[in-house]
Each structure stands twice: as C-alpha cells, then as structure tokens.
Design a protein around this motif. Structure first.
Motif, PDB file in Angstrom:
ATOM      1  N   ARG A   9     -15.527   3.148  14.210  1.00 62.13           N
ATOM      2  CA  ARG A   9     -16.607   2.261  13.792  1.00 62.13           C
ATOM      3  C   ARG A   9     -16.609   1.064  14.751  1.00 62.13           C
ATOM      4  O   ARG A   9     -15.773   0.175  14.662  1.00 62.13           O
ATOM      5  N   ILE A  10     -17.542   1.063  15.668  1.00 59.72           N
ATOM      6  CA  ILE A  10     -17.609   0.018  16.694  1.00 59.72           C
ATOM      7  C   ILE A  10     -18.329  -1.201  16.124  1.00 59.72           C
ATOM      8  O   ILE A  10     -19.492  -1.117  15.730  1.00 59.72           O
ATOM      9  N   ILE A  11     -17.628  -2.323  16.092  1.00 54.32           N
ATOM     10  CA  ILE A  11     -18.229  -3.575  15.629  1.00 54.32           C
ATOM     11  C   ILE A  11     -18.161  -4.577  16.770  1.00 54.32           C
ATOM     12  O   ILE A  11     -17.079  -4.948  17.231  1.00 54.32           O
ATOM     13  N   ASN A  12     -19.333  -4.999  17.236  1.00 52.51           N
ATOM     14  CA  ASN A  12     -19.422  -5.914  18.369  1.00 52.51           C
ATOM     15  C   ASN A  12     -20.399  -7.040  18.031  1.00 52.51           C
ATOM     16  O   ASN A  12     -21.616  -6.875  18.173  1.00 52.51           O
ATOM     17  N   PRO A  13     -19.894  -8.172  17.568  1.00 47.29           N
ATOM     18  CA  PRO A  13     -20.788  -9.266  17.159  1.00 47.29           C
ATOM     19  C   PRO A  13     -21.710  -9.762  18.261  1.00 47.29           C
ATOM     20  O   PRO A  13     -22.812 -10.245  17.980  1.00 47.29           O
ATOM     21  N   ALA A  14     -21.291  -9.647  19.526  1.00 47.85           N
ATOM     22  CA  ALA A  14     -22.119 -10.123  20.627  1.00 47.85           C
ATOM     23  C   ALA A  14     -23.467  -9.422  20.669  1.00 47.85           C
ATOM     24  O   ALA A  14     -24.478 -10.006  21.088  1.00 47.85           O
ATOM     25  N   GLU A  15     -23.493  -8.174  20.241  1.00 48.96           N
ATOM     26  CA  GLU A  15     -24.718  -7.381  20.234  1.00 48.96           C
ATOM     27  C   GLU A  15     -25.180  -7.046  18.817  1.00 48.96           C
ATOM     28  O   GLU A  15     -26.081  -6.233  18.632  1.00 48.96           O
ATOM     29  N   ASN A  16     -24.522  -7.634  17.820  1.00 48.37           N
ATOM     30  CA  ASN A  16     -24.794  -7.317  16.415  1.00 48.37           C
ATOM     31  C   ASN A  16     -24.714  -5.807  16.185  1.00 48.37           C
ATOM     32  O   ASN A  16     -25.521  -5.226  15.456  1.00 48.37           O
ATOM     33  N   MET A  17     -23.720  -5.195  16.800  1.00 55.93           N
ATOM     34  CA  MET A  17     -23.549  -3.745  16.756  1.00 55.93           C
ATOM     35  C   MET A  17     -22.546  -3.355  15.681  1.00 55.93           C
ATOM     36  O   MET A  17     -21.440  -3.890  15.619  1.00 55.93           O
ATOM     37  N   ASP A  18     -22.924  -2.409  14.839  1.00 57.02           N
ATOM     38  CA  ASP A  18     -22.034  -1.826  13.849  1.00 57.02           C
ATOM     39  C   ASP A  18     -22.417  -0.364  13.731  1.00 57.02           C
ATOM     40  O   ASP A  18     -23.353   0.004  13.015  1.00 57.02           O
ATOM     41  N   THR A  19     -21.701   0.491  14.467  1.00 60.92           N
ATOM     42  CA  THR A  19     -22.097   1.894  14.564  1.00 60.92           C
ATOM     43  C   THR A  19     -20.874   2.775  14.782  1.00 60.92           C
ATOM     44  O   THR A  19     -19.816   2.298  15.225  1.00 60.92           O
ATOM     45  N   ILE A  20     -21.005   4.046  14.499  1.00 60.78           N
ATOM     46  CA  ILE A  20     -19.954   5.024  14.785  1.00 60.78           C
ATOM     47  C   ILE A  20     -20.197   5.562  16.190  1.00 60.78           C
ATOM     48  O   ILE A  20     -21.315   5.970  16.526  1.00 60.78           O
ATOM     49  N   GLY A  21     -19.144   5.561  17.009  1.00 60.02           N
ATOM     50  CA  GLY A  21     -19.334   6.046  18.368  1.00 60.02           C
ATOM     51  C   GLY A  21     -18.056   6.085  19.170  1.00 60.02           C
ATOM     52  O   GLY A  21     -16.947   5.938  18.645  1.00 60.02           O
ATOM     53  N   ASP A  22     -18.232   6.297  20.481  1.00 62.60           N
ATOM     54  CA  ASP A  22     -17.123   6.421  21.422  1.00 62.60           C
ATOM     55  C   ASP A  22     -17.195   5.312  22.462  1.00 62.60           C
ATOM     56  O   ASP A  22     -18.290   4.808  22.766  1.00 62.60           O
ATOM     57  N   ILE A  23     -16.050   4.990  23.035  1.00 66.79           N
ATOM     58  CA  ILE A  23     -15.989   4.067  24.169  1.00 66.79           C
ATOM     59  C   ILE A  23     -15.140   4.710  25.254  1.00 66.79           C
ATOM     60  O   ILE A  23     -13.988   5.094  25.015  1.00 66.79           O
ATOM     61  N   LEU A  24     -15.716   4.832  26.438  1.00 64.47           N
ATOM     62  CA  LEU A  24     -14.998   5.391  27.587  1.00 64.47           C
ATOM     63  C   LEU A  24     -14.525   4.255  28.475  1.00 64.47           C
ATOM     64  O   LEU A  24     -15.310   3.371  28.836  1.00 64.47           O
ATOM     65  N   ILE A  25     -13.242   4.299  28.812  1.00 64.93           N
ATOM     66  CA  ILE A  25     -12.627   3.260  29.647  1.00 64.93           C
ATOM     67  C   ILE A  25     -12.194   3.880  30.967  1.00 64.93           C
ATOM     68  O   ILE A  25     -11.572   4.955  30.994  1.00 64.93           O
ATOM     69  N   GLU A  26     -12.544   3.203  32.040  1.00 62.71           N
ATOM     70  CA  GLU A  26     -12.172   3.677  33.372  1.00 62.71           C
ATOM     71  C   GLU A  26     -11.874   2.474  34.254  1.00 62.71           C
ATOM     72  O   GLU A  26     -12.638   1.505  34.268  1.00 62.71           O
ATOM     73  N   ALA A  27     -10.759   2.531  34.979  1.00 64.66           N
ATOM     74  CA  ALA A  27     -10.354   1.466  35.900  1.00 64.66           C
ATOM     75  C   ALA A  27     -10.282   0.097  35.210  1.00 64.66           C
ATOM     76  O   ALA A  27     -10.653  -0.923  35.780  1.00 64.66           O
ATOM     77  N   GLY A  28      -9.833   0.096  33.961  1.00 66.90           N
ATOM     78  CA  GLY A  28      -9.628  -1.151  33.239  1.00 66.90           C
ATOM     79  C   GLY A  28     -10.862  -1.757  32.628  1.00 66.90           C
ATOM     80  O   GLY A  28     -10.795  -2.809  32.000  1.00 66.90           O
ATOM     81  N   LYS A  29     -12.007  -1.084  32.779  1.00 70.37           N
ATOM     82  CA  LYS A  29     -13.258  -1.623  32.248  1.00 70.37           C
ATOM     83  C   LYS A  29     -13.950  -0.598  31.349  1.00 70.37           C
ATOM     84  O   LYS A  29     -13.651   0.601  31.406  1.00 70.37           O
ATOM     85  N   ILE A  30     -14.870  -1.098  30.551  1.00 66.27           N
ATOM     86  CA  ILE A  30     -15.656  -0.209  29.698  1.00 66.27           C
ATOM     87  C   ILE A  30     -16.709   0.489  30.557  1.00 66.27           C
ATOM     88  O   ILE A  30     -17.552  -0.167  31.177  1.00 66.27           O
ATOM     89  N   ALA A  31     -16.634   1.812  30.612  1.00 69.61           N
ATOM     90  CA  ALA A  31     -17.539   2.582  31.464  1.00 69.61           C
ATOM     91  C   ALA A  31     -18.754   3.095  30.706  1.00 69.61           C
ATOM     92  O   ALA A  31     -19.831   3.268  31.291  1.00 69.61           O
ATOM     93  N   ALA A  32     -18.602   3.338  29.402  1.00 71.32           N
ATOM     94  CA  ALA A  32     -19.732   3.848  28.617  1.00 71.32           C
ATOM     95  C   ALA A  32     -19.462   3.635  27.138  1.00 71.32           C
ATOM     96  O   ALA A  32     -18.312   3.629  26.691  1.00 71.32           O
ATOM     97  N   ILE A  33     -20.555   3.474  26.396  1.00 74.97           N
ATOM     98  CA  ILE A  33     -20.496   3.372  24.937  1.00 74.97           C
ATOM     99  C   ILE A  33     -21.587   4.276  24.373  1.00 74.97           C
ATOM    100  O   ILE A  33     -22.742   4.195  24.804  1.00 74.97           O
ATOM    101  N   GLY A  34     -21.232   5.147  23.448  1.00 80.28           N
ATOM    102  CA  GLY A  34     -22.248   6.036  22.881  1.00 80.28           C
ATOM    103  C   GLY A  34     -21.638   7.056  21.954  1.00 80.28           C
ATOM    104  O   GLY A  34     -20.469   6.952  21.571  1.00 80.28           O
TER     105      GLY A  34
END
Length: 429
Positions: A9-34
């Motif tokens: 359950r991804i909760i990100n107040p900066a984007e008012n995001m509250d959703t079920i999903g995945d986060i891909l991390i590559e080279a120390g950074k967030i590469a994708a969210i979905g």
C-alpha cells in the motif's frame, strides 16, 4: 542491483497518493511506480498487506558527536534511526565543540557518510559557542551544507542577536530553529507548573514561559520576513500564537514530539527521570491543543528531539537528572499507537508529519516517492505488536518513558539510497 517492492500500500503525501502497487529501484533511485511492474533481474520483496512510505525524516536529533560520545555517536545514532524507520535525520549543534563553523559542519557530514547508515544533515549554531553573544559563521556553514541554524539546547535571550540572525539566514532561505522558552520564568523549574507540580512539591516551568518566547520569536520573523521554525511546541498558548501567525502569512513552521503528543505531567508522579524533558510534559489540555494543531496544519511536523544520555547521568535524583531521552526507535510506534489507532490522525497525516513536511521545511531531497528520487523508503506494518525494551536499543541512550509499554505499529524494512539497511528489527550494517 535492482530491487522490486511488490504489492504494498503506497502512501505518498507529496502526491496525495494512497494506492496498491509496486516500486522498482535501480541504481539507488526510484525507477518506476505502478502495478504489475516487470521485475526482470530484480530482487523481489513481497510487501502485500504492508504500507510503503517515504523514509521518515527527523529534523531534530542530538547525535552528540563530536565530544559527547558517551551519550551517542553518529554510528549508534544512525543505526537507531534506521531501526525506527528513519532514512534522514538532522543533528543539532550543541556538541563539544559546538557546530559553529564550516569545518565542523563538513566533518560531521563526512563522518555521516563513513560511519552512518542513514542520511545525516547538519544544523549549525546561530551564535558562537551557543553563548548568545555573537553570530556564528552562518554563511560559511550553509555553504558547507548546513540545512538550518539553531541555538537549540537553550533559549536565546538576546532579541537583538535573533533579529540579526533571522535577517542573515533569510538571505539563504534557511530556517532558524528556536527553543522558545523564557528561561527567566522557567529556568529553575523541573516540570510543568500546575496541579501535579503543586501536589508533588516540585518547582514548575510555567507554560506562559513558552508562550512569551514564541510570541517574541514570531514577531521577529514577521518583522524580518525570514523563515522561523519553532521546535518541540508543548503549550496550547504557543499553538494558538502559531496558528494566528500563519493566518497573517508569517513564515513560521513548528514541530511537536511524540512524547508531548501522548504523555502528560501525571507521569511525573513516579519521579522516573525518563519523563524529565525540556520543555516539560504538560497537562491534558495542552496535549489536546497540540493534536488539534497537528490536524489543522498549525503544527507541521513530528520530530523526536532524540536526546540520549549516558545511563549514569539519568540514574540520579529527579531534580539532578538532565532532560531528554532516546526517541528514534519508539517514535513511529508511539504515534501509530497513540494517534493513528485511536483515530486522531489518518495514516496519510502521520506519514506527512513524519516525512514529507520535515523534508520540505529543511529543503532536503527526502520525503517523496517519485521517479528519479532517492530510494529512501520505510515499509511499515501498522498492526505489528511489540513491547519497548530499552536494553535492545541501538542507541546508547537506554532511558525511555515508553519502557515496557505495548505499542502497535513498526517499520519492518528501512531502505536508504536503494539498499536495505534494516530488516525485521535488525540493522544490517
């Protein structure tokens, strides 16, 4: 190495995001969210049923290094932070020597990189030696990387010096962080002045001492137009002063601590020195005002004021004990237990106050889950039940007012710059 955080359950107040999903991390950074992201060669962490949040940010920590390593150092303090779900912390300058020049700022930042396991930001002193007489090398410290300026650890008596400091830091758009409590009124007290102090026969620190100092500091911020941040707000009068100042457009922000939000002066009946803090724990009406201030945005952030002491320093009679305790490892659990599970704050509000808002105040690249951002993430089980045991703390400070308490909610995994630093309560570095 790639890392896929899957099904949380991804909760990100900066984007008012509250959703079920995945986060891909590559080279120390967030590469994708979905949803249903392709893992490829990535290591997969299945976090279904858990909350995936931006790593917590604590803008008020006393790491004690340099000079006070018997209380804490960067290695132990940052591991305590990781254990608590924090990925970025900002350390206060009341060390020995004081952080009042660019050389010490640079030294702490370097030590943070070599000895620390989370991101360490530095807050420089407003006055040389914290003596309140002459401005420290503010410009040089900011150029060296200081994120804010403060004489925290005590109240700055000199109105003239604070005005000058605000004018100077205002040019850099960096906040001055104040410990707002009139020492002439409060200095001889050991707890909140009220019915409990009268019953116990302990000299109190009146809440009006905080109100007076906050009023002065706000007036100076309004006059200079410079950003001001008020640390560890504890009085209902201060909350109202800050609320009115924000309505007038004053550049003022504020924080409250987990202990001021969940404990009252009734705890002092035990004479347990773990409950001795500055400003003091206050009566229930002040606590209610603080929570209302969090809800309506008057108080922007929750900060621990992590202030560990050597065991023998706190193991004395109440009046002789120093104020403060270790708070990094209990903060999230205390807030989730006391405010989220009781319905006083939503989960979005908790994460905003403990991550996005403090990062925004300090102007640091944290507190936001977005593509391209540093992969600083806390994976939280809001239902995890545990008991506080100070002996198991990573911090050197083994006193806590929450010792033995049952809490509900904990960070299970802490990820810093794409690397798993803590998992299931164990710091891996």
């Amino acid at each position: 190495m790639k890392l896929l955080i899957k099904g949380g359950r991804i909760i990100n107040p900066a984007e008012n995001m509250d959703t079920i999903g995945d986060i891909l991390i590559e080279a120390g950074k967030i590469a994708a969210i979905g949803q249903n992201l392709d893992a490829g060669e990535a290591q997969i962490i299945d976090v279904a049923g858990f909350v995936v949040a931006p790593g917590l940010v604590d803008m008020h920590v006393h790491l004690r290094e340099p000079g006070l390593e018997a209380k804490e150092d960067i290695a132990s303090g940052t591991r305590a932070a990781a254990a608590g779900g924090f990925t970025t912390i900002a350390c206060m300058p009341n060390t020995k020597p004081v952080v009042d020049n660019s050389i010490i700022v640079s030294g702490i930042m370097q030590r943070g990189q070599t000895e620390g396991v989370v991101n360490v930001k530095v807050i420089g002193a407003l006055s040389k030696g914290l003596e309140g007489k002459e401005l420290a090398e503010i410009g040089d410290m900011i150029q060296a990387g200081a994120v804010a300026i403060s004489d925290d650890g005590g109240h700055l008596d000199s109105t003239r010096l604070l005005k000058t400091g605000l004018e100077y830091t205002g040019m850099f758009e960096r906040p001055v962080i104040t410990h707002s409590e009139d020492e002439e009124l409060a200095g001889e007290g050991f707890m909140h002045e009220g019915a409990v102090s009268a019953m116990l026969g302990i000299k109190g620190r009146p809440s009006v001492a905080e109100d007076i100092a906050v009023a002065r500091d706000i007036m100076l911020a309004e006059y200079t137009g410079a950003p001001l941040h008020i640390a560890h707000v504890s009085s209902k009068g201060a909350v109202e002063l800050i609320r009115k100042a924000k309505e007038r457009g004053v550049k003022v922000t504020a924080e409250a601590t987990p202990h001021h939000l969940t404990l009252t002066d009734e705890e002092l009946r035990s004479f347990n020195t773990a409950f001795k803090v500055n400003p003091p724990l206050r009566s229930a009406d002040h606590v209610e005002a603080l929570i209302a201030g969090l809800k309506d945005g008057t108080i922007d952030a929750i900060a621990t004021d992590h202030a560990p002491h050597a065991f023998e320093e706190k193991d004395v009679e109440f009046r002789y004990a120093p104020s403060g305790f270790a708070g990094l490892e209990t903060a999230l659990g205390v807030i989730l237990t006391g405010l989220y599970h009781t319905g006083k704050l939503s989960l979005m509000e908790v994460i905003e106050k403990m991550s996005f808002a403090p990062a925004k105040i300090l102007g640091v690249a944290s507190g936001d889950l977005k593509v391209g951002a540093p992969a600083d993430i806390a994976i939280i089980d809001t239902e995890y039940k545990w008991s506080v045991d100070c002996i198991k703390f990573y911090t050197r400070g083994k006193h806590s007012p929450f010792e033995g308490r049952n809490l509900k909610g904990k960070s299970l995994i802490t990820i810093v710059n794409g690397s798993i630093i803590m998992q299931n309560g164990e710091v891996l570095r």
